[in-house]
Design an enzyme around this catalytic site. Structure first.
Site, PDB file in Angstrom:
ATOM      1  N   GLY B  74       0.748  -1.309   0.021  1.00  0.00           N
ATOM      2  CA  GLY B  74       0.016   0.050  -0.009  1.00  0.00           C
ATOM      3  C   GLY B  74       0.757   1.159   0.189  1.00  0.00           C
ATOM      4  O   GLY B  74       0.524   2.138  -0.801  1.00  0.00           O
ATOM      5  N   ASN B 153      -7.662   4.009   8.230  1.00  0.00           N
ATOM      6  CA  ASN B 153      -7.127   2.923   9.139  1.00  0.00           C
ATOM      7  C   ASN B 153      -7.085   3.060  10.665  1.00  0.00           C
ATOM      8  O   ASN B 153      -7.036   2.153  11.117  1.00  0.00           O
ATOM      9  CB  ASN B 153      -5.372   2.692   8.676  1.00  0.00           C
ATOM     10  CG  ASN B 153      -4.890   4.152   8.938  1.00  0.00           C
ATOM     11  OD1 ASN B 153      -5.329   5.191   8.359  1.00  0.00           O
ATOM     12  ND2 ASN B 153      -3.658   4.054   9.583  1.00  0.00           N
ATOM     13  N   GLN B 181      -7.676  -0.306   3.509  1.00  0.00           N
ATOM     14  CA  GLN B 181      -8.535  -1.004   4.651  1.00  0.00           C
ATOM     15  C   GLN B 181      -9.968  -1.451   4.020  1.00  0.00           C
ATOM     16  O   GLN B 181     -10.506  -2.433   4.554  1.00  0.00           O
ATOM     17  CB  GLN B 181      -8.679   0.129   5.863  1.00  0.00           C
ATOM     18  CG  GLN B 181      -7.434   0.260   6.363  1.00  0.00           C
ATOM     19  CD  GLN B 181      -7.077  -0.657   7.433  1.00  0.00           C
ATOM     20  OE1 GLN B 181      -7.723  -1.743   7.415  1.00  0.00           O
ATOM     21  NE2 GLN B 181      -5.724  -0.603   7.733  1.00  0.00           N
ATOM     22  N   SER B 201      -3.633  -3.426  -0.820  1.00  0.00           N
ATOM     23  CA  SER B 201      -2.578  -4.361  -0.091  1.00  0.00           C
ATOM     24  C   SER B 201      -3.089  -5.674   0.119  1.00  0.00           C
ATOM     25  O   SER B 201      -4.014  -5.570   0.584  1.00  0.00           O
ATOM     26  CB  SER B 201      -2.120  -3.484   1.185  1.00  0.00           C
ATOM     27  OG  SER B 201      -1.215  -4.203   1.773  1.00  0.00           O
ATOM     28  N   HIS B 203      -1.820  -7.887   2.163  1.00  0.00           N
ATOM     29  CA  HIS B 203      -1.927  -8.468   3.571  1.00  0.00           C
ATOM     30  C   HIS B 203      -3.054  -7.871   4.581  1.00  0.00           C
ATOM     31  O   HIS B 203      -3.187  -8.477   5.685  1.00  0.00           O
ATOM     32  CB  HIS B 203      -0.606  -8.244   4.406  1.00  0.00           C
ATOM     33  CG  HIS B 203      -0.279  -6.802   4.715  1.00  0.00           C
ATOM     34  ND1 HIS B 203      -0.669  -6.586   5.996  1.00  0.00           N
ATOM     35  CD2 HIS B 203       0.029  -5.832   4.113  1.00  0.00           C
ATOM     36  CE1 HIS B 203      -0.226  -5.201   6.144  1.00  0.00           C
ATOM     37  NE2 HIS B 203       0.281  -4.909   5.054  1.00  0.00           N
ATOM     38  N   THR B 239      11.757  -7.111 -11.317  1.00  0.00           N
ATOM     39  CA  THR B 239      11.100  -8.641 -11.370  1.00  0.00           C
ATOM     40  C   THR B 239      10.152  -8.859 -10.442  1.00  0.00           C
ATOM     41  O   THR B 239      10.377  -8.388  -9.253  1.00  0.00           O
ATOM     42  CB  THR B 239      12.128  -9.780 -10.987  1.00  0.00           C
ATOM     43  OG1 THR B 239      13.287  -9.360 -12.234  1.00  0.00           O
ATOM     44  CG2 THR B 239      11.650 -11.152 -11.109  1.00  0.00           C
ATOM     45  N   CYS B 326       4.275   6.742  22.666  1.00  0.00           N
ATOM     46  CA  CYS B 326       5.179   7.509  23.125  1.00  0.00           C
ATOM     47  C   CYS B 326       6.367   7.838  22.082  1.00  0.00           C
ATOM     48  O   CYS B 326       6.902   7.206  21.427  1.00  0.00           O
ATOM     49  CB  CYS B 326       5.900   6.545  24.280  1.00  0.00           C
ATOM     50  SG  CYS B 326       5.285   6.967  25.640  1.00  0.00           S
TER      51      CYS B 326
END
Lengths: 141, 391
Positions: B74, B153, B181, B201, B203, B239, B326
């Site tokens: 993505g 997201n 998403q 994307s 995954h 490739t 943080c």
């Protein structure tokens, strides 16, 4: 799994000495409530020994674990020894160095504890001015 | 990781579907397919796998196969689209983006801004929606492109993408949409919605990590980001990741075939989660209650810092996402820019967690999570001087 050592997670999930002491000898707070971690220590001092130390933290896991480890280390120790506990001592108690960027947790909790001691000394100094130092002599000196 | 560990962070990544793995493995084995650019039989096997995957990905979004360019994910797709569209006409140096873009677009736009482009960032309302009126007003003659995150997201809000695309079409401005998403979670048909480019994307829909795609509408000019052997119609030299692309194809096919069933399942679980968490004290739902991703629950938990909650839940056997982090080497935290853009106070933004279910999540797991969540927030609040002083 996080980047933290298992000891940090253990302290996070099962922290020691959480809470606040009623009528404490000293109270110390550090951090910034609006945009960061906040730690508060309350201590009960008796005959220059830390009889009890309780803490509260709003913050990341490192801060919570550091507060827990520190409170455990200082309970029952003399004030002088408790004040000497260092960042390294806390890190060792937490299994080693904290992840990069989390070192602020050590400063946060130590600062709160030191302020609690300072608060105690300030109150104590006031009391001594009124009551004198009788009974405060250290034996052997 | 224990066997009964429950994964509720599907917005971060999804587990690889076994059907996907089965198709990928032969391409990774000793009898691997060859280089798709080669003329011999192994090369042809690889080429065939890629073209089959291209058809499946195209079908998922309602595109023609030749409109799909495979990428590494993505982020690359977003970069390729924004940089590629921005550099088509050197006279156009203005960009329009939403204030809640994914870092892949936000960062690319900041890069262009540093190079002299002017950027208009469209604010959002308290639910995270862009106002179509403000969006239309921002588009100019010299606008090189507009970019909108179709579904956040973080908070899961679904933008009125059809309306925004029509506005862009009328004004002659190419629209890039990040659909990472939303793909596989809502019906998509770019043949009806005039989006110019679309980032995808693998995954996020049970495919492998490291593979993505960019939809590029026929007729849209795009400058390539990579140069070399001219693969992927010259837009993405190098490739191809044959195994990954083949896996993406299967993931896309399954997502298309099972869309309705998955969405219904996820929505049921999501609604259980929303009801269950909002019954607990001092918890706020971020994003619109209904016009949100089928799998997304985003919560601000008063008196609790997000990282502590995420790690506490992890220790109890549940994986959720953090809405803030943080900042390194600082006592200060970094609140989510998305929540700040939605007008949430910084303290609330620092206490945000994201719980995202998946196609294989069960009601039993959700019930278990709600119990664990209740335990975790109770303990962390007991620890918190801020929550105690408030109550």
């Amino acid at each position: 799994m996080s980047n933290y050592k298992p000891q940090v997670v253990e302290h996070l999930v099962r922290p020691y000495n959480v809470g606040e002491i009623g009528s404490p000898s000293g109270i110390g707070e550090s951090g910034e409530a609006t945009c960061g971690d906040v730690a508060r220590f309350t201590v009960r001092i008796s005959k220059a020994y830390v009889e009890d130390a309780r803490y509260k933290v709003y913050g990341c896991a490192a801060s919570i674990a550091a507060g827990s480890a520190l409170s455990k280390m200082v309970r029952g120790r003399s004030l002088i020894e408790a004040a000497k506990v260092s960042k390294l001592d806390i890190e060792n108690a937490l299994g080693g160095p904290l992840p990069v960027g989390k070192e602020h947790a050590l400063v946060l909790v130590l600062d709160a504890l030191h302020k609690a001691f300072e608060d105690y000394w300030n109150k104590e100094a006031g009391a001594r001015l009124v009551e004198g130092y009788r009974g405060y002599e250290v034996s052997g000196e | 990781m224990p066997n009964d560990y429950v994964y509720l962070d599907h917005a971060a990544t999804t587990p690889l579907d076994e059907r996907v793995l089965d198709v990928m493995l032969p391409h990774l084995s000793r009898v691997a397919s060859g280089n798709p650019s080669s003329l011999h039989t192994p090369g042809a096997v690889a080429r065939e796998a890629i073209e089959e995957a291209r058809e499946s990905v195209a079908r998922l979004v309602g595109a023609w196969p030749d409109e799909i360019v495979f990428t590494s994910g993505g982020t690359e797709s977003d970069n390729m689209a924004v940089l590629g569209l921005a550099s088509v006409d050197p006279r156009k140096k203005h960009l329009v983006v939403s204030a809640i873009e994914h870092p892949a677009v936000r960062g690319t736009v900041e890069h262009l801004e540093a190079k002299g482009y002017e950027v208009t960032r469209i604010g959002v309302d308290m639910d995270g929606f862009i106002s179509p009126g403000c969006f239309a007003d921002a588009l100019r003659q010299d606008t090189a492109l507009a970019a909108v995150l179709w579904a956040s997201n973080e908070v899961g809000t679904l933008q009125p993408i059809e309306q925004l695309a029509e506005i862009c079409c009328e004004k002659g401005v190419p629209l890039h949409a990040d659909a990472v998403q939303v793909a596989g979670r809502t019906s998509m048909d770019v043949s009806r919605v005039p989006i110019s480019t679309l980032a995808l994307s693998a995954h996020k829909l049970y495919g492998p990590q490291g593979v993505g795609a960019l939809y590029v509408r026929r007729g849209i000019k795009l400058r390539p980001a990579f140069f070399g052997g001219g693969q992927e119609k010259g837009l993405r030299s190098g490739t191809e990741n044959v195994a990954g692309i083949a896996g993406f194809g299967v993931a896309a096919r399954c997502a298309f075939d099972e869309l309705e069933e998955r969405v219904a399942h996820e929505e049921t679980l999501r609604n259980t989660l929303i009801r269950g968490t909002l019954e607990m004290p001092c918890i706020h739902l971020n994003g619109h209650r209904k016009r949100r991703l089928s799998n997304n629950v985003h919560l601000s938990v008063e008196g609790v810092e997000a990282e502590s909650l995420v790690l506490f839940l992890d220790a109890l056997g549940y994986a959720v996402g953090s809405g803030s982090a943080c900042a390194s080497n600082s006592a200060n935290h970094k609140a989510s820019p998305v929540l700040l853009a939605m007008g949430r106070p910084e303290k609330e933004a620092l206490s945000a967690v994201r719980v995202t279910v998946g196609k294989d999540t069960t009601q039993v797991q959700i019930r278990g999570f709600l119990e664990a969540f209740s335990v975790a927030i109770a303990q962390l609040r007991e620890l918190s001087p801020l929550y105690a002083s408030k109550s």
